[in-house]
Design an enzyme around this catalytic site. Sequence first.
Site: not given
Ligand code: GLN
Length: 543
Positions: A381, A507, A509
Amino acid sequence: MKYIFVTGGVVSSLGKGLTAAALGTLLEHRGLKVALQKFDPYLNVDPGTMSPFQHGEVYVLDDGAETDLDLGHYERFTHTKLTRFNNLTSGQVYQTVLNNEREGKYLGKTVQVIPHVTDEIQKRIYLVGEMTKADVVITEIGGTTGDIEGLPFLEAIREFAQDVGPNNAIFIHVTYVPFIKAAGELKTKPTQQSVAKLREIGITPHIIACRCEYPLNKDVRQKIALFCNVPFEAVIEAKDVDHSIYEMPLMLQRERMDELVCRLLHLDVPRPDMRSWQEIIRKLIAPAHRVRIAVVGKYIELQDAYKSVYEAVIHGGIAHDCGVQIEKLDAEQIEGEGAERVLKGIGGILVPGGFGERGIEGKIAAARYARENNVPYLGLCLGMQIATIEFGRNVLGLAGAHSTEFQRDTPHPVIDLQEDQREVRMKGGTMRLGSQVCQLVAGTRIQRLYDAASVKERHRHRYEFNNRYRASYEAAGFVIAGMTPDGSLVECIELRDHPFYCAVQYHPEFQSKPNAPHPLFRGFIEAVHDNLHRRPLLGPVGA
Ligand code: GLN
């Protein structure tokens, strides 16, 4: 349908969620279909808007629900399918009750905690049972007995157990039995008192699971049994596990917790065959290989902020009989001391998800170090956004490239908000959330790891790769390995000229289990391990 309620006493952080999950593992291995759910007495509608300092990780489900991290344990320890209905907060309960009141659904009655709030809570227990068609529904009540805000939940489960009858619902109370060094003794008083608190509101636990650092001797068990009004065998020792949380089911099995639960609930099912689970533990305790990786984050000092990431990395190791030593590195330390110095000798670098500006430059430096030194990199992410910024600045020469999350007026917004996110004013539940399809590009490393044409992965972010820059990135060896099916959003990337440099906008994970490691983590650990020959890390055990 049978119901198990798990409450906690004495202090928080006793691992109620793990106890519930581990019991779930044992019951599943007995052939039962298990559902797990968590009730959280706080007033937030969900943990999505809470800081990791308050709450630890926010665990995201397929349907986009932002939930408590205990739901992560439930999914990792069992096959239970979770939805937004499996995590109920006081905030949600009151929201529903107040909406009902405004709609006039209570027909002029005074709206009260009992029965209106408690009814809403009970409805949820029935609902999850019906939706999952489970044999056993395990419900964990967050917080500690004695908390004012937990009372409606305890009252609700007390009434619920009355309604379904004695052989259909049981209470398991998880408590703490401290060892007082000066006296050289385990102390049972806190347990007695927390059980007394439960009994005051009409709940008598059937099983007391005692978290402890030292084994409970016979005297201690007898004392707890006597004062807490349970049979001797219902005092379960839940000693701190030596190596891994995945030992929990085996420990509870040794204590015959599952046997007792089945007896109390009149469930006539065979003993569990835990051999495959034991093999997982064997690999965790005595792996054939070892590697060392760094997780570069912002909430490194918190145990729980990157829970699923740490677990998924360990699962990746299990896939290769490889123990993973995780160095938790603060991105700000890299800013202060330099990547070279902090990351030297590290086998692989992982940058997890995150929000906010603090530590961003340290993460960018870590991604650069990985790229330039051929160290395997996995970006999750924010970790993909970091890789994008780094590549833009240092390979494409886009001076000042950034994400507009961190610098609104950057000359090169290589990561930017999607149109539909620009208008969003309400913070809660408005990110790009939940499971979505990613179409993989044939022949890429990521596609080969998945061994599929498309996959479904869970999201939680607002910002995206800016397609305006796509052509120049691709021309320089920044491979787009996956997109949304309509081709509009970049979902995963990798570097062409690198042993393993993969990053994803989602994600992964959240979908890894000890007995089904996620392909990307499997691939990451394999790459780290294979790099051993070139750059010896800790080496094979005994070498
Ligand atoms: N802050 C980033 C976004 O909002 C990444 C979010 C995250 O890593 N879950 O896109």
